[in-house]
Design an enzyme around this catalytic site. Structure first.
Site, PDB file in Angstrom:
ATOM      1  N   ASP A 169      -4.623   9.385  -3.342  1.00 48.64           N
ATOM      2  CA  ASP A 169      -4.034   8.231  -4.033  1.00 48.64           C
ATOM      3  C   ASP A 169      -4.805   6.946  -3.788  1.00 48.64           C
ATOM      4  OD1 ASP A 169      -3.119   7.524  -1.543  1.00 48.64           O
ATOM      5  OD2 ASP A 169      -1.171   8.479  -1.869  1.00 48.64           O
ATOM      6  N   LYS A 226      -0.262   5.786  -7.199  1.00 48.57           N
ATOM      7  CA  LYS A 226       0.639   4.909  -7.921  1.00 48.57           C
ATOM      8  C   LYS A 226      -0.036   3.556  -8.003  1.00 48.57           C
ATOM      9  CE  LYS A 226       3.981   7.562  -5.634  1.00 48.57           C
ATOM     10  NZ  LYS A 226       4.431   7.743  -4.265  1.00 48.57           N
ATOM     11  N   MET A 239       4.033  -3.606   2.246  1.00 51.70           N
ATOM     12  CA  MET A 239       4.413  -3.684   0.831  1.00 51.70           C
ATOM     13  C   MET A 239       5.206  -4.950   0.525  1.00 51.70           C
ATOM     14  SD  MET A 239       5.600   0.266   0.331  1.00 51.70           S
ATOM     15  CE  MET A 239       6.788   0.266   1.662  1.00 51.70           C
TER      16      MET A 239
HETATM   17  N1  SAH Z   1       1.223   5.310   4.884  1.00 49.17           N
HETATM   18  C1  SAH Z   1       0.594   4.015   4.855  1.00 49.17           C
HETATM   19  C2  SAH Z   1       1.481   2.986   4.203  1.00 49.17           C
HETATM   20  C3  SAH Z   1       1.758   3.272   2.751  1.00 49.17           C
HETATM   21  S1  SAH Z   1       2.705   2.016   1.976  1.00 49.17           S
HETATM   22  C4  SAH Z   1       0.194   3.615   6.269  1.00 49.17           C
HETATM   23  O1  SAH Z   1       0.621   4.250   7.247  1.00 49.17           O
HETATM   24  O2  SAH Z   1      -0.589   2.688   6.405  1.00 49.17           O
HETATM   25  C5  SAH Z   1       1.436   1.017   1.280  1.00 49.17           C
HETATM   26  C6  SAH Z   1       1.334  -0.289   2.040  1.00 49.17           C
HETATM   27  O3  SAH Z   1       0.563  -0.108   3.195  1.00 49.17           O
HETATM   28  C7  SAH Z   1       0.638  -1.400   1.299  1.00 49.17           C
HETATM   29  O4  SAH Z   1       1.483  -2.050   0.391  1.00 49.17           O
HETATM   30  C8  SAH Z   1       0.270  -2.313   2.439  1.00 49.17           C
HETATM   31  O5  SAH Z   1       1.387  -3.022   2.912  1.00 49.17           O
HETATM   32  C9  SAH Z   1      -0.091  -1.310   3.506  1.00 49.17           C
HETATM   33  N2  SAH Z   1      -1.538  -1.041   3.563  1.00 49.17           N
HETATM   34  C10 SAH Z   1      -2.148   0.154   3.436  1.00 49.17           C
HETATM   35  N3  SAH Z   1      -3.488   0.029   3.612  1.00 49.17           N
HETATM   36  C11 SAH Z   1      -3.704  -1.279   3.872  1.00 49.17           C
HETATM   37  C12 SAH Z   1      -4.868  -2.038   4.174  1.00 49.17           C
HETATM   38  N4  SAH Z   1      -6.086  -1.485   4.226  1.00 49.17           N
HETATM   39  N5  SAH Z   1      -4.724  -3.356   4.413  1.00 49.17           N
HETATM   40  C13 SAH Z   1      -3.518  -3.939   4.378  1.00 49.17           C
HETATM   41  N6  SAH Z   1      -2.386  -3.270   4.090  1.00 49.17           N
HETATM   42  C14 SAH Z   1      -2.476  -1.956   3.849  1.00 49.17           C
END
Ligand code: SAH
Length: 532
Positions: free
Chosen positions: A62, A84, A199
């Site tokens: 994704d 998504k 998010m």
């Molecule tokens: N499973 C993921 C989170 C998924 S929800 C985890 O453990 O990181 C998606 C959210 O993750 C985004 O909206 C943001 O808030 C955060 N996110 C994921 N990658 C990111 C990144 N490189 N920098 C900042 N926020 C990130």
């Protein structure tokens, strides 16, 4: 006399063998592997994740899973984007669940590759439930979650002795002004530790207001980081009272992690990632279609975002019989040394050996010299180790080392090379009185075309620099671009010959490498982009 093998050429150590086995068993057919890909930086993909990705037959990935990691996938893998977008769902979650189950039942080794950790707002647990319901075996591979790694790359520890003894990770996806929110803002306002919102950038004002309304101090430090761990990383700082204005006025947007708590104030002191000299700067790296670039690796280590642009394609030698004869003579012990100057040369020689129904034993009676770590890796791919790998990764370094090592007057040195290779090596060997035999192993021709996106970025000045490693690269680039890059793009040249070609074609060179090798070129890029 035999040259002392350099340390890099020792047989694989126990540590190297252990490293190779760190990733564990390959992806299992009929199984769904729910794999966390980390927050974006390649180094934060776990060894298990890399092992599974490289052995899966079906991969569903994704938006936030690091796309570069997919390069390790098998050539025949079926890759499906199920990501998504904030405003649109490419596939509904139920469809993704069904797809994973269906592919596993069809016998595929399935990897569901996700950003961060699969069980932190990743809906990995719902996918696991579908597997349980269908009786499909599954494995969970935790990943480095952005909720901890994002702040860490912005200089914010989620806990710190004396400042925060706990942290909570909260979804910012739910609207705090709605009644059906599951998030208890009153409890969060009292939480004795760090609050980490994922998010949440789009709803930051409502989140901050809700926390203040429940009694959290408007002076609480806040730090928000987007695209953390990647060259696009940016961060903003404020307080609970100011952060919404800061975020809205800077156009800061998702994906971002927002940290609320005393630890956020440490960002100034502990920020490190964005301080690297080339952080966020994009550099076009022309290369051959087949070759991953050592230069890209070096630039990335300094924080840059290398934009690889194939400008050269590799084609078979125009003298296949000459190459064939050469490898047969190598098998027969005619040569004392074979000197490789590029990975393409290694591949071409191996192809010729295979064509003649031979194998690596044809190298049994010859010593191998190589220049450059890419060349050495090319050899290792066939289980071969260079006997001689000069410290200086230049043709000159190879020439000096070979001039000393090749001392059997009866047995010449074999040099498989490109059609347009420099004459430096042969000149050095001639001067040293070393007999050698050159053979055209492959040919370089201009690539069919430039990636239209890269071409647009070069023309519009949407990249910071272009690093030019040879005169032919300059010519190919200008011809593929049908013109010159935008004047704002800093032109960086590897040496005087390349610089002269640039000038001839009307390009002003911003910095020239010294020494004229990849280290020098990397330094020159830094100079071009950091000198005011
Ligand atoms: N499973 C993921 C989170 C998924 S929800 C985890 O453990 O990181 C998606 C959210 O993750 C985004 O909206 C943001 O808030 C955060 N996110 C994921 N990658 C990111 C990144 N490189 N920098 C900042 N926020 C990130």
């Amino acid at each position: 006399m035999t040259a002392e093998p350099s340390p890099a050429t020792a047989v694989p150590t126990a540590a190297e063998a252990a490293f190779a086995s760190l990733g564990g068993e390959p992806a299992a057919p009929g199984t769904v592997h729910l794999v966390g890909g980390g927050p974006g930086a390649l180094g934060l993909v776990t060894t298990r994740a890399a092992r599974l990705l490289s052995t899966a037959t079906f991969v569903a990935y994704d938006r936030l899973s690091p796309p570069e990691a997919l390069a390790v996938c098998r050539e025949d893998v079926e890759l499906v984007y199920v990501g998504k977008l904030p405003d649109r769902h490419a596939l509904q979650q139920e469809e993704i669940n069904a797809l994973l189950v269906e592919k596993a039942q069809a016998g595929e080794a399935v990897v569901r590759f996700k950003g961060g950790d699969p069980f932190v707002f990743g809906r990995g647990s719902e996918e696991a439930q579908s597997c349980v319901a269908a009786g499909v075996p599954f494995e969970v591979v935790p990943g480095v979650t952005s909720s901890i790694a994002g702040p860490a790359f912005a200089g914010v520890p989620v806990t710190h002795r004396g400042l925060s003894p706990a942290f909570a990770v909260i979804t910012g996806h739910e609207d705090p002004t709605k009644d059906d929110t599951q998030v208890d803002y009153a409890a969060l306002a009292r939480f004795p530790g760090t609050l980490v919102f994922l998010m949440g950038v789009g709803r930051i004002r409502r989140i901050a207001d809700a926390l203040i309304a429940e009694g959290k101090s408007a002076d609480t430090p806040v730090s928000s980081v987007r695209w953390a761990t990647t060259p696009k990383q940016e961060q903003v700082e404020g307080t609970l009272g100011t952060i919404a204005d800061v975020i809205e006025s800077t156009g800061f947007s998702s994906p971002a992690v927002t940290v609320i708590g005393e630890v956020a104030a440490l960002a100034d002191e502990l920020g490190w990632f964005a301080d690297r000299p080339l952080h966020g700067r994009s550099v076009v790296v022309p290369r051959t279609r087949q070759q991953a670039s050592e230069l890209s690796r070096r630039l990335r280590a300094l924080g840059a975002d290398p934009v690889e642009a194939p400008t050269i394609a590799i084609q078979p030698s125009r003298d296949p019989d000459g190459l064939l004869t050469a490898v047969e003579r190598m098998r027969d012990g005619v040569y004392s040394w074979v000197g490789f100057t590029s990975r393409n040369g290694v591949d071409a020689v191996m192809d010729a050996i295979r064509e003649a129904a031979g194998d690596v034993r044809w190298f049994a009676d010859v010593q191998i010299a190589a220049v450059g770590s890419g060349t050495a890796e090319g050899l290792e791919a066939f289980g071969l180790r260079a006997d001689l790998l000069p410290d200086s990764f230049t043709t000159r370094g190879l020439g000096m080392a070979l001039a000393e090592a090749a001392d059997d007057p009866e047995r010449p040195v074999l040099l498989p090379r490109a059609d347009i290779a420099s004459e430096k090596l042969s000149e050095m060997l001639t001067a040293a009185g070393v007999e050698f035999h050159e053979v055209e192993a492959y040919r370089t021709v201009p690539a069919d075309g430039l990636d239209p996106e890269v071409a647009d970025r070069l023309r519009s000045g949407d990249v910071d620099a272009v690093a030019l490693g040879s005169s032919s690269t300059v010519r190919n680039l200008v011809s593929l671009l049908e013109g010159r890059p935008h004047p704002d793009v800093a032109i960086v040249s590897i040496g005087p010959v390349t610089t002269a070609t640039c000038e001839e074609l009307g390009l002003t060179v911003a910095a020239e490498a010294d020494p004229h090798d990849l280290d020098g070129l990397t330094d020159a890029v830094v100079r071009a982009l950091t000198t005011p």
